[in-house]
Write an enzyme that holds these catalytic residues in place. Sequence first.
Site, PDB file in Angstrom:
ATOM      1  CG  ASP A  44      -2.146   0.800   1.020  1.00  0.00           C
ATOM      2  OD1 ASP A  44      -2.389   1.211  -0.129  1.00  0.00           O
ATOM      3  OD2 ASP A  44      -2.862   1.046   2.001  1.00  0.00           O
TER       4      ASP A  44
ATOM      5  CE  LYS B 297      -8.279  -3.009  -3.073  1.00  0.00           C
ATOM      6  NZ  LYS B 297      -8.141  -1.619  -2.951  1.00  0.00           N
TER       7      LYS B 297
ATOM      8  CB  CYS C 272      -6.971  26.625  26.993  1.00  0.00           C
ATOM      9  SG  CYS C 272      -5.856  25.359  27.603  1.00  0.00           S
TER      10      CYS C 272
ATOM     11  CB  CYS D 206      -1.233  26.812  29.188  1.00  0.00           C
ATOM     12  SG  CYS D 206      -2.359  25.506  28.734  1.00  0.00           S
TER      13      CYS D 206
HETATM   14  P1  AMP Z   1      -5.706  -0.260  -7.631  1.00  0.00           P
HETATM   15  O1  AMP Z   1      -4.970   1.023  -7.365  1.00  0.00           O
HETATM   16  O2  AMP Z   1      -6.653  -0.636  -6.539  1.00  0.00           O
HETATM   17  O3  AMP Z   1      -6.244  -0.340  -9.024  1.00  0.00           O
HETATM   18  O4  AMP Z   1      -4.599  -1.391  -7.537  1.00  0.00           O
HETATM   19  C1  AMP Z   1      -3.587  -1.452  -8.469  1.00  0.00           C
HETATM   20  C2  AMP Z   1      -2.312  -1.023  -7.833  1.00  0.00           C
HETATM   21  O5  AMP Z   1      -1.917  -1.917  -6.815  1.00  0.00           O
HETATM   22  C3  AMP Z   1      -1.172  -1.066  -8.788  1.00  0.00           C
HETATM   23  O6  AMP Z   1      -1.097   0.092  -9.573  1.00  0.00           O
HETATM   24  C4  AMP Z   1       0.018  -1.166  -7.883  1.00  0.00           C
HETATM   25  O7  AMP Z   1       0.490   0.122  -7.596  1.00  0.00           O
HETATM   26  C5  AMP Z   1      -0.534  -1.731  -6.596  1.00  0.00           C
HETATM   27  N1  AMP Z   1       0.120  -2.984  -6.176  1.00  0.00           N
HETATM   28  C6  AMP Z   1       0.584  -3.212  -4.938  1.00  0.00           C
HETATM   29  N2  AMP Z   1       1.133  -4.414  -4.820  1.00  0.00           N
HETATM   30  C7  AMP Z   1       1.035  -5.006  -6.035  1.00  0.00           C
HETATM   31  C8  AMP Z   1       1.446  -6.267  -6.528  1.00  0.00           C
HETATM   32  N3  AMP Z   1       2.048  -7.180  -5.747  1.00  0.00           N
HETATM   33  N4  AMP Z   1       1.196  -6.535  -7.829  1.00  0.00           N
HETATM   34  C9  AMP Z   1       0.576  -5.602  -8.610  1.00  0.00           C
HETATM   35  N5  AMP Z   1       0.161  -4.406  -8.192  1.00  0.00           N
HETATM   36  C10 AMP Z   1       0.387  -4.085  -6.909  1.00  0.00           C
HETATM   37 ZN    ZN Z   2      -4.100  26.678  27.960  1.00  0.00          ZN
END
Ligand code: AMP
Ligand code: ZN
Length: 668
Positions: free
Chosen positions: A115, A309, A403, A427
């Site tokens: 992420d 997910k 405050c 404070c």
């Molecule tokens: P989404 O943004 O939900 O469309 O998900 C696609 C994005 O997931 C891709 O553009 C990648 O940046 C991200 N991603 C993270 N890990 C992976 C992975 N192991 N393989 C492919 N995409 C990934």
């Molecule tokens: Zn204060």
Amino acid sequence: MEIQNTIQALRAELNQHNYNYYVLDNATISDYDFDLKLKQLQELENKHPEFFDENSPTQRVGGTVTKNFKTIAHQYRMYSLDNSYSKDDLLDWETRIQKVLGNVDLQYTCELKYDGASISITYENGKLIQALTRGDGFQGDEVTSNIKTIKSIPLQLKGNYPDKFDIRGEIILPFAGFEKMNQELIEIGETPYSNPRNTASGSLKLQDSAEVAKRPLECLLYFVAGNNLPFSSQFEGLESARNWGFKVPKEAKLVNNLQEVFDFIDYWDLHRHDLPYETDGVVIKVNSIQHQEELGYTAKSPRWAMAYKFKSEQVSTELKSISYQVGRTGAITPVANLEPVQLAGTVVKRASLHNADQIEKLDIRIGDTVFVEKGGEIIPKIIAVDLDKRPENSEVTKYITHCPECQTQLVRNEGEANHYCPNFYGCPPQIIGRVQHYISRKAMDIEGLGGETVALLFNNGLVHNYADLYELTVEQILPLERMAQKSAENLVNGVEKSKEIPFESVLFALGIRFVGETVAKKLAKHYATIDALSKASLMDLILVDEIGERIAKSVIEFFENEENQKIIERLKSYGVQFEIVQKNNPNATEKLLGKTFVVSGVFEQFSRDDLKKAIEDNGGKVGSSISAKTHYVVAGANMGPAKLEKAVKLNIPVISENDFIKMLDETK
Ligand code: AMP
Ligand code: ZN
């Protein structure tokens, strides 16, 4: 030729060390030695600009400033991924695939979904030449100079790589690095970042690449795009990328059927919180590239891949009340007090509400049933209100105007998210917070005194500011709760010892807003004394390297304040360090009195500055260039040939680092 070889050898060695440390997580050299070699390389490169290479490890520190990022087309489009939320979705997906492929044996590569922010990096002949953000998938922004500062990304590949290819990955900020960045922000009274993902993606578009270099970003790779690639499956592609020097997480797994995919998902759904970075799911990819080609793409995503997910861990519970905390700098943080509820293995009682805007945006009201989610942060947050459950008589939350601790009217500066209590000197949480900051490890490092004791001292009227600490006596402290003779003595001794803490740490300890550790060092070095610093004008301050207007204003404000002036005068009278002192070195002598040295090259046992200091500590002088007045040249590795020639011509003895050490020992 020889110099060029040395430069290349150093670059190769440093690249290898970066790789060991940032990709393999396995350092084989101390930070100190690494820095020394890097400095050595930097010096050689400075002297020999003809051997400049934009992919040298010295370029990792950044420094390029980009005002407008160029938009460039991706050679291979960057697709999205289709999402699935259940195992049934995945079963349906497999059925669709098998219709196209004709019921073949399928293998899948399972990977974690990292992420962060996606990136596409182009390599040609083993060298990094360009990095683009995803943009709209067809074209992205060119962020090459920022990307080069990320040390897990190789600038030069190893092994048997193709001539030209793009590699895709995710720029992430591991939790530990994120917490550290936030800790530093909190220490100087700034608002911390809200989550690792946004911080990572925001980093890509910073204008100053030196700023990016300071952030502990990483890049995890997951896909190679190109023509005539030397592998025939996704899993082999990952292995190849790993062999070329990329960081490809080892968690990726090759499996033989959907059941094994489900096992992978179940395992990581349970264990994902043990990972050092955030993952929000699993990506399942048909392993064979031939199969992938047969399946092709829809308008926005590959048919051969699917993201699964994880269900975000969310619960709903009742918001009982909102309390408002006052920080060391006066910033107000609203906190939600919740009906305790189980979430991701812990009992949650409180959630962060960030600031007034956040409360207003979500229209959060006391008595509401709210949805709470746990992201990468320690404190969970409220993401929405369950409006169906809103009590009839509920009232819009009115943010406090005064405050909660000292009843002063709050202020909110233009462009800032938080309200502040401006009563800095009256404070209680601000007073206590400032003293706590003053005694903390990176500041005055006062042993025998902890945060709770500071509060105790304040509540008993013994300490109102950090200067008061120096007047504490054992007799005064003894009657306090849980104070024994020994601990009272330790406290007084600890305070006494803090008088030895060097000026730069004292300056940090004063708690001037926006003056963190690094800025304090810069200012201490530049001005050398607090008197010089306190007299500096705005213009003067801004001219100091890395000091901007915001910091400069804050410094001026601090010294204009009479209360602060009094406190500093008192600290001075107690003997706290307000000047840079040449460290009183027990080894200081006058052995080298009357002798002038010139120092050149790189040394093993000393940094160059330490060597110069050793000369001065022993009464010698350090000259900047070799002349008839020079008595000795101390030569390290890679001393410039011109200097050597000059020394020989003038008949000046050239001594080694060891000769120098002997010289000090002998005359003892
Ligand atoms: P989404 O943004 O939900 O469309 O998900 C696609 C994005 O997931 C891709 O553009 C990648 O940046 C991200 N991603 C993270 N890990 C992976 C992975 N192991 N393989 C492919 N995409 C990934
Ligand atoms: Zn204060």
